[in-house]
Design an enzyme around this catalytic site. Structure first.
Site, short mmCIF file in Angstrom:
data_model
loop_
_atom_site.label_atom_id
_atom_site.label_comp_id
_atom_site.label_asym_id
_atom_site.label_seq_id
_atom_site.Cartn_x
_atom_site.Cartn_y
_atom_site.Cartn_z
N ASN A 1 -6.08 4.30 -7.34
CA ASN A 1 -7.29 4.97 -6.89
C ASN A 1 -8.18 5.36 -8.07
OD1 ASN A 1 -9.07 5.59 -4.89
ND2 ASN A 1 -8.22 7.58 -4.43
N SER B 1 -7.81 1.20 3.06
CA SER B 1 -8.26 0.71 1.75
C SER B 1 -9.51 -0.13 1.90
CB SER B 1 -7.14 -0.13 1.14
OG SER B 1 -7.58 -0.80 -0.01
N SER B 2 -10.18 -0.36 0.78
CA SER B 2 -11.31 -1.31 0.75
C SER B 2 -10.97 -2.56 -0.06
CB SER B 2 -12.54 -0.65 0.12
OG SER B 2 -12.94 0.45 0.89
N ASP C 1 -7.81 8.42 0.03
CA ASP C 1 -8.38 7.34 0.85
C ASP C 1 -8.21 7.60 2.35
OD1 ASP C 1 -9.55 5.85 -1.11
OD2 ASP C 1 -7.99 4.33 -1.23
N ARG D 1 0.85 -1.20 0.00
CA ARG D 1 0.00 0.00 0.00
C ARG D 1 0.88 1.25 0.00
NH1 ARG D 1 -5.08 1.82 -1.30
NH2 ARG D 1 -6.08 3.00 0.38
N THR E 1 -9.03 0.83 -9.85
CA THR E 1 -8.42 -0.35 -9.26
C THR E 1 -8.56 -1.55 -10.20
OG1 THR E 1 -9.02 0.61 -7.13
CG2 THR E 1 -8.28 -1.64 -7.07
N GLY F 1 -13.46 -1.41 -7.47
CA GLY F 1 -14.76 -0.76 -7.28
C GLY F 1 -14.87 0.12 -6.06
N1 GLY Z 1 -8.29 3.09 -3.69
C1 GLY Z 1 -9.27 2.15 -3.41
C2 GLY Z 1 -9.03 1.41 -2.15
O1 GLY Z 1 -7.90 1.15 -1.81
O2 GLY Z 1 -9.95 1.12 -1.45
#
Ligand code: GLY
Length: 561
Positions: free
Chosen positions: A389, A440-441, A411, A95, A369, A460
């Site tokens: 992103n 992050s997601s 984020d 990350r 993503t 997404g």
């Molecule tokens: N940039 C999307 C995520 O990391 O959630």
């Protein structure tokens, strides 16, 4: 498209050992990625004797070239890894990190208001990239081939160019005005400041040279030396705050994945600084309290939505970079805690999010993503979600490097309780600090039962977690990857307090019934997600792979000697 090409000819592979002929069992592997050229890069590496980790590094590098709107050397990723020899499972955290000169309020004006676009566009929006270090880490620690071999397909693709597609055009449409402001980006990705025609070739000579430097020198080729110098000076000339030490100090971290058990399925997924595993795990723990398969579709969707609402609420309150904050992981994933949350769900009525808390937010935009899944003949597997992103990240390419930088700084919770581009809110846990990773997601995931293994994930934004959750529920019902990737999608993320759904995500009847229960519905004007999935049916040793019909990806099950 689903493919299981166990053809007769596959079994006729003959290997010659000295003077005798030996019938060898062909090796079976599978790859699903968001771009056919990336899938092909992975296949080529496996055929050259690489394993799933070499293939994962090659696919990562290839996607960085052919899907510049989704991921890249200027971005970050989580690679969820399973090594079959010792059953080691780990999450390689690549990350992005906040530059050391970042400050808590760096995106606010003197009055404390968010400066529009500052965390989204240009070099101020960019965190320190992790993908180049991640590629090296994968190959060096888990792979079998050299970095040069593994990066060769991506280098060739960057030198020879890839063709513009409808998806490229659509995503460029969202970001064209930003990219126009940065000549190095415009020169590569636009045609005379306009969206290039379908079929036009995007050639990236500078990026090819950066990849060659990475191939020759490993991570030092990116984080130190001429490329690093160029990255930092270009960022600073354009108003950014990177320092040479930011790149040099960047470190990959291996983290223990999140593991939950859902009705006998072992679910392994991303740990913080991704919220994916915890939010999905918490939702699954809540859903385990209900007999979903016995419910009619309306009640079932209502319950799933309410589970999403509650777990996304805890995301906003508790989740961030574990190197900076204490996260109550055990409590958030405690079955009793989930049981308590399940009791607060009224099967007849929606729970207003304001009854859980009272935070305001905005709508979300865009798609971004990327994801790929790979399994090799030895059972090694990688589920990787990669990001810069928003489409085309920050829109900024550092001069002479071809590296398109991310806008992952958005984020972070740039201002407490103020929504980011995805409408997600956060608080102190995800506040900006130097060297911190934004929450992050991304939700790269493995599923395992006695008879099946699955590898899945999707891009997404904030909807990644709910999409993978719906995929897990579909797996639990016994369906195949083609079904998971094609499922109609709906989503709730606590705030905004609305059920978002793609076209066809809810039937007319479901819409009426959910409104009657008090839900606010919001149809998105397009379908969303780009799931890439693989399943192994252990008993028959059958592989299945599927690529989301919403995207342009390719899924292949293939055999080789
Ligand atoms: N940039 C999307 C995520 O990391 O959630």
């Amino acid at each position: 498209m689903i493919k299981n090409i166990k053809t007769l000819s596959s079994f006729l592979c003959v290997l010659i050992f000295t003077s005798s002929y030996v019938f060898a069992e062909p090796k079976q592997a599978a790859i699903a990625s968001a771009h056919p050229l990336a899938t092909q890069a992975g296949i080529d590496i496996l055929r050259q004797g690489g394993n799933a980790f070499d293939a994962a590094a090659a696919i990562t590098a290839s996607l960085a070239v052919v899907e510049p709107y989704s991921s890249g050397l200027g971005g970050g990723a989580f690679w969820l890894v399973h090594r079959s020899s010792d059953k080691k499972q780990t999450m390689i955290d690549g990350r992005e990190k906040a530059p050391m000169r970042s400050t808590h309020d760096m995106y606010l004006d003197k009055a404390g208001n968010v400066v529009k676009g500052l965390s989204l566009n240009g070099p101020m929006a960019a965190g320190i990239p992790g993908v180049p270090a991640g590629i090296e880490h994968l190959v060096k620690n888990y792979g079998r081939l050299s970095l040069k071999q593994v990066l060769a397909p991506a280098i060739k693709q960057a030198q020879e160019g890839f063709a513009v597609t409808e998806r490229y055009q659509k995503l460029m449409g969202y970001r064209k005005e930003v990219i126009k402001q940065y000549p190095d980006a415009a020169q590569i990705f636009l045609n005379k400041y306009d969206v290039p025609a379908i079929g036009a070739l995007i050639v990236q000579k500078d990026l090819a040279n950066t990849l060659i430097t990475l191939a020759n020198n490993g991570r030092k080729g990116f984080y130190q030396g001429p490329v690093a110098k160029q990255l930092v000076s270009s960022v600073r000339e354009n108003g950014g705050i990177w320092e040479p030490g930011d790149l040099e100090k960047y470190q990959i971290i291996e983290r223990e994945p999140i593991v939950v058990n859902y009705n006998g399925i072992k679910v392994t997924s991303a740990s913080p600084p991704s919220s994916g595993g915890i939010v999905m795990g918490q939702a699954l723990n809540i859903l385990e309290q209900f007999n979903l398969e016995k419910l009619d579709s309306i009640t079932r969707k209502h319950i799933v939505i309410e589970a999403m609402r509650r777990s996304y609420r805890d995301r906003a309150a508790y989740l961030g970079d574990p190197d900076f904050i204490d996260i109550p992981v055990d409590r958030l994933l405690d079955k009793n805690y989930a049981g308590g949350l399940a009791l607060t769900i009224n099967s007849e009525r929606a729970t207003p999010s304001s009854e859980l808390s009272n935070i305001a937010t905005i709508d979300q935009i865009g798609t971004d993503t990327t994801h790929f899944s790979v399994v090799d003949p030895e059972g090694n597997r990688v589920s990787a979600t990669l990001s810069i992103n928003l489409p085309f990240g920050s829109g900024f390419v550092a001069k002479g490097t071809g590296v398109l930088l991310n806008n992952e700084m958005d984020d972070f919770s740039v201002k407490p309780l103020t929504a980011n581009a995805y409408g997600l809110v956060g608080d102190h846990a995800n506040a900006i600090a130097p060297g911190k990773r934004p929450l992050s997601s991304m939700t790269p995931t493995f599923l395992e039962t006695d008879d099946r293994i699955a590898v899945l994930g999707t891009p997404g934004g904030s909807r990644i977690i709910s999409m993978v959750l719906l995929g897990v529920l579909d797996f639990a019902e016994g369906n195949a990857p083609k079904s998971w990737v094609s499922l109609p999608r709906y989503h709730h993320q606590y705030l905004p307090d609305q059920v978002q759904y793609e076209q066809g995500g809810l039937s007319d009847l479901e819409q009426t019934a959910l409104k009657d229960k008090g839900h606010v519905l919001k149809e998105k004007n397009r379908r969303y997600g780009n799931m890439q999935a693989i399943m192994i049916w252990k008993k028959k040793d059958l592989f299945f792979a599927a690529s989301d019909p919403r995207g342009e990806g390719s899924a292949e099950v293939f055999y080789y000697p």
